[in-house]
Design an enzyme around this catalytic site. Structure first.
Site, PDB file in Angstrom:
ATOM      1  N   LYS A  28       0.960  -1.144   0.017  1.00 48.10           N
ATOM      2  CA  LYS A  28      -0.002   0.008  -0.149  1.00 48.10           C
ATOM      3  C   LYS A  28       0.858   1.207  -0.094  1.00 48.10           C
ATOM      4  O   LYS A  28       0.460   2.105  -0.577  1.00 48.10           O
ATOM      5  CB  LYS A  28      -0.960   0.169   1.204  1.00 48.10           C
ATOM      6  CG  LYS A  28      -2.115  -1.202   1.108  1.00 48.10           C
ATOM      7  CD  LYS A  28      -2.998  -0.934   2.432  1.00 48.10           C
ATOM      8  CE  LYS A  28      -3.773  -2.294   2.498  1.00 48.10           C
ATOM      9  NZ  LYS A  28      -4.853  -2.137   3.510  1.00 48.10           N
ATOM     10  N   ASN A  74      19.173   4.043   7.146  1.00 49.92           N
ATOM     11  CA  ASN A  74      19.509   2.793   8.145  1.00 49.92           C
ATOM     12  C   ASN A  74      18.854   3.091   9.738  1.00 49.92           C
ATOM     13  O   ASN A  74      18.187   4.191   9.914  1.00 49.92           O
ATOM     14  CB  ASN A  74      20.955   2.850   8.582  1.00 49.92           C
ATOM     15  CG  ASN A  74      21.224   1.303   8.712  1.00 49.92           C
ATOM     16  OD1 ASN A  74      20.574   0.425   9.162  1.00 49.92           O
ATOM     17  ND2 ASN A  74      22.733   1.001   8.529  1.00 49.92           N
ATOM     18  N   PHE A  75      18.649   1.861  10.464  1.00 54.87           N
ATOM     19  CA  PHE A  75      18.366   1.734  11.834  1.00 54.87           C
ATOM     20  C   PHE A  75      16.783   2.287  11.691  1.00 54.87           C
ATOM     21  O   PHE A  75      16.327   2.939  12.747  1.00 54.87           O
ATOM     22  CB  PHE A  75      19.185   2.832  12.545  1.00 54.87           C
ATOM     23  CG  PHE A  75      20.501   2.504  12.841  1.00 54.87           C
ATOM     24  CD1 PHE A  75      20.748   1.166  13.322  1.00 54.87           C
ATOM     25  CD2 PHE A  75      21.550   3.269  12.439  1.00 54.87           C
ATOM     26  CE1 PHE A  75      22.189   0.714  13.289  1.00 54.87           C
ATOM     27  CE2 PHE A  75      22.880   2.906  12.412  1.00 54.87           C
ATOM     28  CZ  PHE A  75      23.117   1.622  13.102  1.00 54.87           C
ATOM     29  N   LEU A  76      16.035   1.878  10.964  1.00 57.86           N
ATOM     30  CA  LEU A  76      14.512   2.193  10.742  1.00 57.86           C
ATOM     31  C   LEU A  76      13.712   1.041  12.017  1.00 57.86           C
ATOM     32  O   LEU A  76      13.857   0.198  11.836  1.00 57.86           O
ATOM     33  CB  LEU A  76      13.898   2.047   9.568  1.00 57.86           C
ATOM     34  CG  LEU A  76      12.174   1.843   9.604  1.00 57.86           C
ATOM     35  CD1 LEU A  76      11.542   3.267  10.194  1.00 57.86           C
ATOM     36  CD2 LEU A  76      11.584   1.724   8.002  1.00 57.86           C
ATOM     37  N   THR A  82      18.884  -1.216   2.457  1.00 58.18           N
ATOM     38  CA  THR A  82      18.680  -2.877   2.427  1.00 58.18           C
ATOM     39  C   THR A  82      17.632  -2.987   3.225  1.00 58.18           C
ATOM     40  O   THR A  82      17.229  -2.384   4.247  1.00 58.18           O
ATOM     41  CB  THR A  82      20.115  -3.218   2.939  1.00 58.18           C
ATOM     42  OG1 THR A  82      20.421  -2.646   4.252  1.00 58.18           O
ATOM     43  CG2 THR A  82      21.522  -3.064   1.924  1.00 58.18           C
ATOM     44  N   LEU A  97      25.939  -1.060   6.430  1.00 57.87           N
ATOM     45  CA  LEU A  97      25.702  -1.471   7.885  1.00 57.87           C
ATOM     46  C   LEU A  97      24.606  -2.285   8.140  1.00 57.87           C
ATOM     47  O   LEU A  97      23.616  -1.797   7.663  1.00 57.87           O
ATOM     48  CB  LEU A  97      26.097  -0.558   8.854  1.00 57.87           C
ATOM     49  CG  LEU A  97      27.408   0.257   8.624  1.00 57.87           C
ATOM     50  CD1 LEU A  97      27.665   1.324   9.802  1.00 57.87           C
ATOM     51  CD2 LEU A  97      28.561  -0.699   8.448  1.00 57.87           C
TER      52      LEU A  97
END
Length: 432
Positions: free
Chosen positions: A22, A154-156, A190, A432
Site C-alpha cells: 500500500k 538505516n536503523f528504521l 537494504t 551496515l
C-alpha cells in the site's frame, strides 16, 4: 547452521504482489517484476523550494524529535529502542548489542546532519518510540559511469507496541522530506524482506571461530555424522597470520589504500565513491577516536618489502546479546567490510584472496569474535568455500530510491539462492 533470519519465507514473498504494498506502490521505486529498459531518475525533477518546510503531521499523541548523537542520554535512548525492538531472530534468542562508539561511527560520517537522525516521541512522557537515520553517500553505477549523490537509510525501528500505528511510512516520508530539502533526491538502503523492487540480493554466510560456544547458544548445530571434537578441529585456526607484511592500518597509509580501493572497486557495478576524509572515517574509526584505535572497525594492510601497500581488508564488530542462556550472555560477531588487492588480475588471485581472508579470521580472534559473517557481495564467492564459510538463512536485498537501473548480480543463483562460486558479484558497496 542456524542464523539470524532477516527475511521471510520465500513462498510468502512469491505470493505477494505490487497491489499488496500500500505504501511502496505510491513511491518512486520500480514495480515488482518490472522490466527495466532504461536507467535513470523515476520521479519528476524537483527543487528544495518545492519541498514543504514543516514536518509531516503525526498522530496527536506523538511528536518529532531530532536526536543529538553527541548527547549520551539521547544516544542511550536510541540504543534502548533498538535493543528492545530492532531485528532479532525468530526465537528471540539474540539481539544486536550496539555501543555508543558504534552509533557515532555509523551515524556521524563526514557531511552528516543532526536533522537526519529522526525520532518520534510520546508527547506526554517524552519516551522515544521510533527512529530512522540517513547519512550522505555517493553511489556510482560503473556500467553507465553514473554518479549519484545519495543518502544511506538505516536503523528504521518502531516500538513493537506501535507497529499497528503505521508509523513506518510516515518516518520514511519525513526522512525523505528532510533529505530533499538539502537537494538530495536518491537513497540506497537494504532490507531482509522483499520490497519493490530489489536491484540486487545477496546471501549471508558465516564462518564459526568458536564453534563450541556457537553450539552452546544454539547458533550452530551438531551435524548427525559429526562429533563435537571433529567440528572444533574442522574450524580451528592458527594463532599467527601467514601473509608477510600484514599489519594494522595507520593514518599514513590512507593515500595508498584510497588508490588501491578505487582501482579494485572498478570490478563491481554498484559501488560507493569515497573521499579520503570519508575513507579515513570508515576504515580508521573517524575523528571522534582522537587518534586511538577504533573498537568498532579493524583494518589491516599488507606492506611489501618496497614499502608499497598491496592489499588491505577490514571488518567491523557488532556483538549479539544472548538471552536466557546460563552459559553465555554475548556472542562476538565480525562483519567483513571493505577490502582490496593488487592481485585481482593475476593468476593467483583466488589463492591470495583466500589467504587474506584466513588472516582476517585469525586476527579477529584477539577481539573475542565467535563467528565471522560476510555476504555474497564483492568477490567473496572466491573464498567462501575454501575459508569454510557456511550458508546462512538470511538474505539482504539492495534498493535504490527514485532511481532505476538494471539488476545487479548478488553472488547467488536467482532461483536456487545458492552461492555461485568464483564469480564476481556486481555489488561492491557494503552497508551496515
Amino acid at each position: 547452521m542456524r542464523l539470524l533470519s532477516l527475511g521471510q519465507e520465500l513462498n510468502d514473498i512469491q505470493k505477494k504482489q505490487m497491489k499488496d504494498y500500500k505504501f511502496w506502490r505510491t513511491q518512486p521505486v520500480p514495480s515488482l517484476d518490472e522490466k527495466i529498459d532504461s536507467e535513470g531518475q523515476i520521479d519528476t525533477v524537483k527543487r528544495p523550494l518545492d519541498i514543504p518546510d514543516e514536518p509531516l503531521p503525526l498522530l496527536k499523541d506523538f511528536e518529532w524529535s531530532s536526536i543529538d548523537i553527541e548527547n549520551p542520554l539521547e544516544l542511550q535512548e536510541v540504543y534502548q529502542l533498538l535493543y528492545d525492538n530492532y531485528v532479532e531472530d525468530q526465537d528471540s534468542t539474540f539481539r544486536f548489542k550496539y555501543s555508543q562508539e558504534f552509533f557515532k561511527w555509523s551515524l556521524q560520517a563526514p557531511g552528516s546532519n543532526k536533522d537526519w537522525h529522526v525520532g518520534v516521541r510520546v508527547k506526554d512522557t517524552g519516551k522515544l518510540v521510533a527512529f530512522i537515520a540517513a547519512i550522505p553517500i555517493t553511489v556510482k553505477l560503473n556500467k553507465s559511469q553514473k554518479v549519484i549523490k545519495s543518502v544511506e537509510i538505516n536503523f528504521l525501528c518502531i516500538h513493537k507496541k506501535l507497529r499497528s500505528k503505521r508509523l513506518t511510512p510516515v518516518l520514511i516520508k519525513e526522512i525523505t522530506r528532510r533529505v530533499n530539502k538539502r537537494d538530495i533526491w536518491y537513497a540506497l538502503y537494504t532490507a531482509g524482506i522483499v520490497l519493490p523492487s530489489p536491484v540486487a540480493t545477496c546471501r549471508y554466510t558465516h564462518r564459526p571461530i568458536n564453534w563450541s560456544k556457537l553450539n552452546d547458544v544454539g547458533f550452530s548445530h551438531l551435524p548427525p555424522d559429526q562429533t563435537k571434537a571433529e567440528m572444533v578441529a574442522y574450524y580451528a585456526l592458527p594463532n599467527a597470520t601467514k601473509t608477510s607484511g600484514l599489519r594494522p592500518m595507520k593514518m599514513e597509509d590512507l593515500d595508498e589504500v584510497f588508490d588501491l580501493l578505487n582501482q579494485y572497486q572498478s570490478k563491481f557495478e554498484l559501488v560507493q565513491v569515497f573521499t579520503k576524509h570519508e575513507l579515513q572515517h570508515w576504515l580508521l574509526g573517524g575523528e571522534s577516536n582522537n587518534g586511538k584505535p577504533s573498537n568498532v572497525v579493524k583494518t589491516y594492510v599488507v606492506e611489501n618489502d618496497d614499502g608499497k601497500i598491496t592489499d588491505f581488508f577490514s571488518y567491523y564488530l557488532l556483538p549479539f546479546t544472548v538471552l536466557e542462556n546460563p552459559q553465555h550472555n554475548e556472542l562476538g560477531i565480525a562483519y567483513l567490510f571493505y577490502y582490496a588487492t593488487d592481485s585481482a588480475d593475476k593468476p593467483n588471485y583466488k589463492q591470495r584472496l583466500t589467504s587474506l581472508m584466513n588472516d582476517a579470521l585469525i586476527t579477529s580472534k584477539q577481539f573475542n569474535v565467535d563467528v565471522f559473517n560476510c555476504l555474497t557481495s564483492q568477490d567473496n564467492s572466491y573464498f567462501i568455500k575454501d575459508a569454510k564459510f557456511g550458508n546462512g538463512d538470511g538474505f539482504l536485498n539492495y534498493y535504490l530510491f527514485n532511481y532505476k537501473t538494471w539488476p545487479v548480480h548478488g553472488g547467488i543463483d536467482p532461483k536456487t539462492k545458492e552461492v555461485v562460486e568464483d564469480t564476481t558479484s556486481g555489488v561492491g558497496v557494503v552497508l551496515l
